[in-house]
Structure formats: structure tokens, C-alpha cells
Write an enzyme that holds these catalytic residues in place. Sequence first.
Site, mmCIF file in Angstrom:
data_model
loop_
_atom_site.group_PDB
_atom_site.id
_atom_site.type_symbol
_atom_site.label_atom_id
_atom_site.label_comp_id
_atom_site.label_asym_id
_atom_site.label_seq_id
_atom_site.Cartn_x
_atom_site.Cartn_y
_atom_site.Cartn_z
ATOM 1 N N ASP A 127 0.774 -1.199 0.215
ATOM 2 C CA ASP A 127 0.111 -0.077 0.077
ATOM 3 C C ASP A 127 0.856 1.300 0.073
ATOM 4 O O ASP A 127 0.287 2.481 0.074
ATOM 5 C CB ASP A 127 -0.891 -0.059 1.244
ATOM 6 C CG ASP A 127 -2.317 -0.676 1.008
ATOM 7 O OD1 ASP A 127 -2.611 -0.850 -0.299
ATOM 8 O OD2 ASP A 127 -2.978 -1.038 1.978
ATOM 9 N N ARG A 161 0.003 -1.967 7.842
ATOM 10 C CA ARG A 161 0.627 -0.454 6.919
ATOM 11 C C ARG A 161 1.457 0.275 8.105
ATOM 12 O O ARG A 161 2.332 0.912 7.546
ATOM 13 C CB ARG A 161 -0.552 0.299 6.777
ATOM 14 C CG ARG A 161 -1.159 -0.267 5.410
ATOM 15 C CD ARG A 161 -1.813 0.819 4.941
ATOM 16 N NE ARG A 161 -1.178 1.801 3.965
ATOM 17 C CZ ARG A 161 -1.442 3.041 3.494
ATOM 18 N NH1 ARG A 161 -2.940 3.226 3.419
ATOM 19 N NH2 ARG A 161 -0.756 3.829 2.706
ATOM 20 N N ARG A 203 -10.217 5.782 10.411
ATOM 21 C CA ARG A 203 -8.580 5.599 10.652
ATOM 22 C C ARG A 203 -8.041 6.672 11.768
ATOM 23 O O ARG A 203 -7.473 6.293 12.626
ATOM 24 C CB ARG A 203 -7.962 5.944 9.222
ATOM 25 C CG ARG A 203 -8.402 5.220 8.207
ATOM 26 C CD ARG A 203 -7.881 3.546 8.445
ATOM 27 N NE ARG A 203 -8.344 2.596 7.564
ATOM 28 C CZ ARG A 203 -7.598 2.415 6.394
ATOM 29 N NH1 ARG A 203 -6.568 2.890 6.139
ATOM 30 N NH2 ARG A 203 -8.135 1.314 5.394
ATOM 31 N N HIS A 217 -11.626 7.137 4.143
ATOM 32 C CA HIS A 217 -10.599 8.229 4.426
ATOM 33 C C HIS A 217 -11.532 9.341 3.872
ATOM 34 O O HIS A 217 -12.092 9.518 3.043
ATOM 35 C CB HIS A 217 -9.363 7.969 3.662
ATOM 36 C CG HIS A 217 -8.402 7.440 4.093
ATOM 37 N ND1 HIS A 217 -7.393 6.546 3.524
ATOM 38 C CD2 HIS A 217 -7.752 7.227 5.592
ATOM 39 C CE1 HIS A 217 -6.533 6.029 4.244
ATOM 40 N NE2 HIS A 217 -6.688 6.606 5.386
ATOM 41 N N CYS A 250 -5.216 9.278 -3.629
ATOM 42 C CA CYS A 250 -4.454 8.537 -2.637
ATOM 43 C C CYS A 250 -2.973 8.363 -3.207
ATOM 44 O O CYS A 250 -2.041 8.173 -2.216
ATOM 45 C CB CYS A 250 -5.125 7.051 -2.605
ATOM 46 S SG CYS A 250 -6.777 7.335 -2.155
HETATM 47 N N1 ARG Z 1 -5.302 0.132 0.939
HETATM 48 C C1 ARG Z 1 -5.012 1.416 1.585
HETATM 49 C C2 ARG Z 1 -5.534 1.418 2.993
HETATM 50 O O1 ARG Z 1 -6.803 1.026 3.077
HETATM 51 C C3 ARG Z 1 -5.675 2.309 0.620
HETATM 52 C C4 ARG Z 1 -5.307 3.897 1.012
HETATM 53 C C5 ARG Z 1 -5.931 4.825 0.258
HETATM 54 N N2 ARG Z 1 -5.262 6.033 0.461
HETATM 55 C C6 ARG Z 1 -5.982 7.245 0.894
HETATM 56 N N3 ARG Z 1 -5.654 8.316 0.869
HETATM 57 N N4 ARG Z 1 -7.228 7.243 0.688
HETATM 58 O O2 ARG Z 1 -5.215 1.889 3.706
#
Ligand code: ARG
Length: 283
Positions: A79, A104, A150, A179, A273
Site C-alpha cells: 500500500d 501498514r 482511521r 478516508h 491517494c
Molecule cells: N489500502 C489502503 C488502505 O486501506 C488504501 C489507502 C488509500 N489512500 C487514501 N488516501 N485514501 O489504507
Amino acid sequence: MTAVLPLPSSTPARVATPRRFVMCRPDHFEVTYAINPWMDPAAPVDRARALSQWEILRALLEQHGHSVETVPGEPGLPDMVFAANSAIVIGGRALSARFAHPERQPEGPAFHRWFAARELRELAVAAETNEGEGDFTFAGERILAGVGFRCTAAAHAEAQRFFGLPVLSLELIDPRFYHLDTALMCLDEATIAYYPGAFSPQAREALAVHYPDAILATEADAMSFGLNGVSDGRHVFLDPGATELIAALRERGFEPVPVDMSELRKGGGGVKCCVLELHTPRP
Ligand code: ARG
């Protein structure tokens, strides 16, 4: 003979300003875990296609006069391509990310090392869970910030202290738009577009108060990742599937630049992203 139709006088002339962007090549992109509803480890990913879509995005940004620096990706961190999550950088001050999911978390130090080798006025690692520009959008006089999936409210307070700018907290309620940058896009310092359905009633109210002229995107636009776009004040790089949003942008004097990121979408990300902006606030 072709007639050039003038824009309605109420439409302001949109001016592009050159931007500094940071991206990370998807050399190690794959979907091996699922931390958002878009990810399915059982579905095949075509990395070559992801790479070519990413290269097209980089080339388009450069062709429009913007600089793009790249961070090397790392094996086992699929990612990392979503470089928007690496930090928030405003006026030479950088707050580097602390990721929510264990999958991550090692990206935090990997990105931080890259920032540490740059000339920055100040660099700190976020003490609170903070996925950088995924949840924080610099909007000139304030920062808009998402909370709910998040980032935490404590991260908003930390960013407000660190940057000395007011942070407007906006609660996200739909897991598909986990996000802030999947549901809201800053077009210039005064203009935003967003999908109201992604936000709590209180957040919708706050947005309506602060941005009465915002472009309201449809669910279909949001599902196409149309709000996950990048604007330079005039050109808006976004997914070609967001057709209603594209029409609304044109009507408001912006110039949409379609960029297909469908392969990266398998990781739950789009144009924005993949792009971190190093913001230079206006003096
Ligand atoms: N797979 C990543 C996650 O879930 C995707 C992140 C996408 N980034 C963003 N800025 N929305 O964290």
C-alpha cells in the site's frame, strides 16, 4: 465558423498554480489483505497495468507544470503506492504518519526516513493515529479532517497544535468512504466538492456553514472515486467515471483531466491517494 461562448459572468476564472507532489511507484503493489471494503485478496491484480496507470498520472501532473518527486516503495508494503497517507506537509513542516492497521504500520518509518533526508523546517512523527492526507486536507485558512475509521479526534488536536491552523473535524460514517479524501476534495482554498452521504449530520451541517457554495457530488460520483482527485486550482485530475462531477466542475470553470486508476482501485485508492502535496501556503 465556430463561436467561442463566454463563460457565464458569475464563473470565476480558475488559475492553476504549480504544485510539488510526492508519489511512490507501485513496484510492490498487490492486494494480500483487506483493510477497507474495496480490497479483495482473492481478486487478481495486474501490477503492470497498475504501473502504467500510475505512470500516466505522473506524466499528466508533470505536463501540467507540477513537480513530482518519488519515494522508493518497499517489498512487503503493497500500500506504499498510496503516498497521500505518508504525512501532512505544510510550509516546510511535516508530520509523518502513524498507521492504524498493523499491515501498514511499517510504512510509517519507511516514509519518515525519506522525509528525514529532505530539507524541512520541522519534522515529527505523529503521536496519534494519523494517515496523513488521507484524512487531512489543507484548505488555506483551515485544515479539514476526517474521523471515524482511521484517524482519531486526538490526531486532529495534534495536527492543530503542530501546524497552528484550525482543524475542522468531520465525522465519516460510511465504511466505503473510510478516508476523508474518498468523500471530499479541495478544489482551491475556498471551493470544495463532497458527497454528503459519507458524513454524519453534524459534519454535513459544518460543511454547509463553511462551504455554502460547495459542489455536492452524487453517490455514483463518490463510488467512482471522483472525489479522490487532485486540483491545482484549475485542472482537476480525477476518475473518468465520475461523469456528473466532471460536468459540475466544467460548469464552475474548472478543467477536468480524466485519469483512469482502476487497477489501483483494487487497493481502495484513486488519484489523490497516490499523490501527497507539499503545500506552500500563500504569504
Ligand atoms: N489500502 C489502503 C488502505 O486501506 C488504501 C489507502 C488509500 N489512500 C487514501 N488516501 N485514501 O489504507
